[in-house]
Design an enzyme around this catalytic site. Structure first.
Site, PDB file in Angstrom:
ATOM      1  N   HIS A 111     -23.927  17.794 -12.528  1.00 56.11           N
ATOM      2  CA  HIS A 111     -24.476  18.429 -13.653  1.00 56.11           C
ATOM      3  C   HIS A 111     -23.534  19.602 -14.160  1.00 56.11           C
ATOM      4  O   HIS A 111     -23.835  20.039 -15.091  1.00 56.11           O
ATOM      5  CB  HIS A 111     -25.943  19.327 -12.963  1.00 56.11           C
ATOM      6  CG  HIS A 111     -27.065  18.541 -12.993  1.00 56.11           C
ATOM      7  ND1 HIS A 111     -27.260  17.986 -11.897  1.00 56.11           N
ATOM      8  CD2 HIS A 111     -28.010  18.176 -13.872  1.00 56.11           C
ATOM      9  CE1 HIS A 111     -28.410  17.246 -11.717  1.00 56.11           C
ATOM     10  NE2 HIS A 111     -28.836  17.341 -12.888  1.00 56.11           N
ATOM     11  N   GLY A 112     -22.292  19.580 -13.375  1.00 56.48           N
ATOM     12  CA  GLY A 112     -21.136  20.502 -13.997  1.00 56.48           C
ATOM     13  C   GLY A 112     -20.645  20.537 -15.491  1.00 56.48           C
ATOM     14  O   GLY A 112     -20.477  21.101 -16.304  1.00 56.48           O
TER      15      GLY A 112
END
Length: 195
Positions: free
Chosen positions: A120-121
């Site tokens: 999800h970075g």
């Protein structure tokens, strides 16, 4: 290899492996990693979460460890860092609301400094507006955000163990990609590991 100074964004419920393993790998090979979190001071901890697949339609979340913040977010001068690492988990969904954090992210992208983002970075990269025209992979549920932000979303293999380098940017879909993600990032950093 010249040691690099690396900034890492962390927050509560960052994915356990995605913060612990890169921090340890990068430190092991001689780089300095400053793990920072808005609202937390050095010595404070963030709670981590372990994401895994056990047969449900999406990942499950289990409590992880406590990860120690080792530098003050308010004292970060992005210009003094050589690279940026953005772990995944749930932290990026609210860290991307911090305007100072987004400004820092834009500095790394605009300066073409190495950036590694996993899972999800890339939500932070999308919110910072730095994905236009870039090739990227992430956790598949983040793909639509990357595409809307102007990125070309690449293929995630069946085991989520692949990584993708596009110039200074190295992305990966999830923690099974650590060997490939960190290998590619170390190359972008100019690190050499002697056998």
């Amino acid at each position: 290899m010249s040691a690099k100074k690396i900034l890492m964004f962390v927050g509560d419920f960052v994915e356990d492996y995605e913060v612990m393993v890169p921090f340890q790998i990068l430190t092991m090979v001689g780089h300095t990693v400053h793990a920072v979190c808005p609202g937390k001071k050095p010595g404070d901890t963030v709670r981590t979460a372990v994401h895994d697949f056990v047969g449900d339609q999406t990942y499950m979340e289990a409590p992880g460890h406590r990860f120690v913040v080792n530098f003050d977010f308010e004292k970060v001068d992005a210009k003094s860092y050589d690279a940026l690492v953005i772990p995944g988990g749930r932290a990026p969904e609210y860290l991307r609301l911090n305007q100072k954090l987004l400004e820092m992210t834009r500095h790394f992208a605009d300066s073409k400094k190495p950036i590694a983002a996993i899972c999800h970075g890339p939500q932070i990269l999308a919110a910072a507006g730095v994905l236009k025209g870039r090739n990227v992979i992430a956790y598949p549920a983040v793909g639509p955000e990357c595409t809307v932000a102007g990125a070309k979303f690449g293929e995630v293999n069946d085991t989520a163990s692949n990584a993708l380098t596009d110039g200074n940017l190295v992305t990966a879909p999830a923690w099974p990609a650590h060997p490939e993600w960190m290998r590619q990032f170390l190359i972008v950093l100019g690190s050499k590991i002697e056998a």
